[in-house]
Design a protein around this motif. Structure first.
Motif, PDB file in Angstrom:
ATOM      1  N   UNK A 306       0.727  -1.199  -0.061  1.00 56.31           N
ATOM      2  CA  UNK A 306       0.081   0.060   0.012  1.00 56.31           C
ATOM      3  C   UNK A 306       0.903   1.212  -0.071  1.00 56.31           C
ATOM      4  N   UNK A 307       2.010   1.304   0.779  1.00 56.58           N
ATOM      5  CA  UNK A 307       2.992   2.355   0.825  1.00 56.58           C
ATOM      6  C   UNK A 307       3.464   2.657  -0.614  1.00 56.58           C
ATOM      7  N   UNK A 308       3.948   1.631  -1.227  1.00 58.54           N
ATOM      8  CA  UNK A 308       4.700   1.762  -2.628  1.00 58.54           C
ATOM      9  C   UNK A 308       3.470   2.486  -3.676  1.00 58.54           C
ATOM     10  N   UNK A 313       4.765   4.873  -7.279  1.00 54.93           N
ATOM     11  CA  UNK A 313       6.178   4.307  -7.855  1.00 54.93           C
ATOM     12  C   UNK A 313       5.980   3.557  -9.151  1.00 54.93           C
ATOM     13  N   UNK A 314       6.966   3.752 -10.099  1.00 53.59           N
ATOM     14  CA  UNK A 314       6.563   2.895 -11.420  1.00 53.59           C
ATOM     15  C   UNK A 314       7.554   1.642 -11.225  1.00 53.59           C
ATOM     16  N   UNK A 315       6.871   0.609 -11.827  1.00 53.70           N
ATOM     17  CA  UNK A 315       7.279  -0.814 -11.843  1.00 53.70           C
ATOM     18  C   UNK A 315       9.166  -0.852 -11.875  1.00 53.70           C
ATOM     19  N   UNK A 316       9.630   0.048 -12.838  1.00 53.14           N
ATOM     20  CA  UNK A 316      11.060   0.082 -13.069  1.00 53.14           C
ATOM     21  C   UNK A 316      11.683   0.652 -12.191  1.00 53.14           C
ATOM     22  N   UNK A 321      15.049   0.483  -7.361  1.00 56.20           N
ATOM     23  CA  UNK A 321      14.938   0.740  -5.788  1.00 56.20           C
ATOM     24  C   UNK A 321      15.151  -0.220  -5.038  1.00 56.20           C
ATOM     25  N   UNK A 322      14.589  -1.406  -5.413  1.00 55.70           N
ATOM     26  CA  UNK A 322      14.685  -2.700  -4.259  1.00 55.70           C
ATOM     27  C   UNK A 322      15.974  -3.158  -4.588  1.00 55.70           C
ATOM     28  N   UNK A 323      16.466  -3.261  -5.815  1.00 57.98           N
ATOM     29  CA  UNK A 323      17.794  -3.761  -5.885  1.00 57.98           C
ATOM     30  C   UNK A 323      18.848  -3.188  -5.264  1.00 57.98           C
ATOM     31  N   UNK A 410      23.631  -6.903 -13.882  1.00 60.59           N
ATOM     32  CA  UNK A 410      22.242  -6.926 -13.232  1.00 60.59           C
ATOM     33  C   UNK A 410      21.641  -5.646 -13.611  1.00 60.59           C
ATOM     34  N   UNK A 411      22.083  -4.349 -14.021  1.00 61.14           N
ATOM     35  CA  UNK A 411      21.246  -3.430 -14.420  1.00 61.14           C
ATOM     36  C   UNK A 411      20.725  -3.838 -15.941  1.00 61.14           C
TER      37      UNK A 411
END
Length: 433
Positions: A306-308, A313-316, A321-323, A410-411
């Motif tokens: 819910x926060x996100x 925030x866009x999926x990308x 950010x999470x990575x 990874x990017x």
């Protein structure tokens, strides 16, 4: 977040900070939470037993561990290295290329970065540092970095764990790891070629091409193991767990009867080490089951989702950010803890944002493997230090360029999802969008 959960987190980090094993810290913190909530502490044992009993997929983990340990106990590593030396040893930085290619091949047998580092590390580092051809830091760094490919090219023990917490197809996860694993290997080989030219590493004496058929025949039974394993899974003949059992049995047959490299005392050692490794992983899995029950009871994943969504925030942006968060956590936590405890918090958000869970899972596992070589808690750095005696400071000083190219790979995986999803789609997978 309730006060009880707050104190549970404080207890977890306090115990871990005092040096308690992360599994025991999670169990103790969870029991403290249950007591504070007035619930039966026996619920912790119930969650462990029920979760492990229902997890048929978990049987693949000890079987892959046995297969890797049997391969390491035999002469598999030496045969693979000589085969790879004939293939790529003639180029500048040849032994560095041999190191990477051998790890890519061995990855199709072990599913474990530590197993790859132990199985190949001591031999190849000895070959590289002999007569001062490569510096100890160079040899140790590229060995540690190449070992991270082990759990990316299938089979993969971390992907089995991710499949457990995300309910994602292990077959499609394995397929998704092929291209990223090759990308990581190529990135390391490009960096190795550049460093070899810069340091003017001498060329190796090329293995005569006429020797290649003989070396291929010597390594052929070992090279067939990943073929048998993956044909069974993707040909529909076996489940991943059954394929793991076949892999362990095949490794035993090859090492014991064909190569005659494993005796009964050696087998006892192999099974003892496999049992200890399985117990260690199993304890972390059991502890994570209790902790995840508490996290679900506190509705933390839904709150994060819910926060996100509220932040729009866009999926990308979420993926990047999470990575970054996982890269930071990889400096402090082991990969198993991140996969079993941290990643489940963000899976509901991935579903809400339309992020494909196979893409997310493969990139998360790649991220966790980079964490294995990231100071200060780089497990592979300690493993290489233990088996070779090369000072930890020397390894850390040399590892940074390899971390850089792996993060760059990874990017690319994050920005171009088809690097992960191309092969799964060929086998009928429909990505979530």
């Amino acid at each position: 977040m309730s006060p009880e959960f707050f104190w549970c987190i404080i207890a977890l980090f306090a115990l871990a900070g005092l040096g308690a094993p992360i599994a025991l810290a999670m169990i103790a913190a969870s029991i403290l939470y249950l007591l504070a909530k007035g619930q039966d502490p026996g619920l912790a044992a119930e969650q462990m037993i029920q979760g492990i009993y229902d997890g048929f997929l978990l049987l693949a983990i000890p079987l892959f561990i046995i297969a890797a340990n049997v391969m390491n106990a035999g002469t598999i590593s030496e045969r693979l290295l000589h085969f790879c030396l004939a293939l790529v040893g003639r180029f500048r930085g040849g032994l560095g290329h041999v190191n990477v290619v051998a790890n890519m091949i061995f990855a199709g047998m072990s599913g474990s970065a530590v197993a790859d580092a132990v199985g190949l590390g001591k031999i190849i580092i000895g070959m590289m540092t002999r007569e001062g051809r490569y510096s100890p830091g160079y040899a140790a760094a590229i060995t540690a970095a190449a070992s991270t490919i082990g759990p990316i090219i299938p089979p993969s023990i971390p992907m089995v764990m991710y499949a457990l917490v995300s309910d994602t197809s292990i077959g499609y996860l394995f397929l998704g790891g092929f291209v990223p694993g090759v990308m990581m290997g190529l990135a390391l080989m490009v960096l190795n070629a550049r460093q070899a030219r810069r340091e003017n590493v001498p060329l190796e004496v090329p293995v005569p091409r006429a020797e290649l058929p003989r070396l291929t025949i010597r390594a052929f039974p070992a090279l067939m193991m990943p073929v048998i394993l993956l044909f069974g899974i993707y040909g529909g003949a076996t489940t991943p767990t059954e394929a793991a059992a076949i892999a362990a049995f095949y490794a035993l047959l090859v090492a014991t009867f064909l190569y005659r490299a494993v005796s009964f005392p050696t087998l006892y050692t192999v099974f003892s080490e496999s049992a200890r490794a399985t117990a260690s992983v199993g304890l972390v899995i059991g502890a994570s089951l209790i902790f995840n029950y508490i996290v679900a009871a506190e509705n933390i994943p839904a709150a994060v989702s819910n926060l996100m969504q509220g932040l729009n925030v866009s999926p990308l942006a979420f993926l990047i950010g999470i990575n970054i968060l996982f890269l930071i956590l990889g400096c402090l936590l082991d990969a198993t803890t991140i996969i079993l405890v941290i990643i489940p918090l963000f899976i509901p958000t991935c579903r809400a944002l339309g992020i494909d869970l196979v893409h997310f899972g493969v990139t998360a596992v790649v991220n966790c493997m980079i964490g294995l070589i990231t100071p200060p808690y780089g497990v592979l750095l300690f493993v290489i230090n233990a088996i070779t005696g090369i000072p930890l400071r020397t390894i850390i000083q040399a590892i940074w360029p390899y971390i850089g190219v792996l993060v760059a790979a990874l990017l690319v995986m994050l920005l171009v999802p088809d690097t992960v999803l191309y092969l799964p789609k060929l086998f009928g997978y429909v990505p979530r969008s």
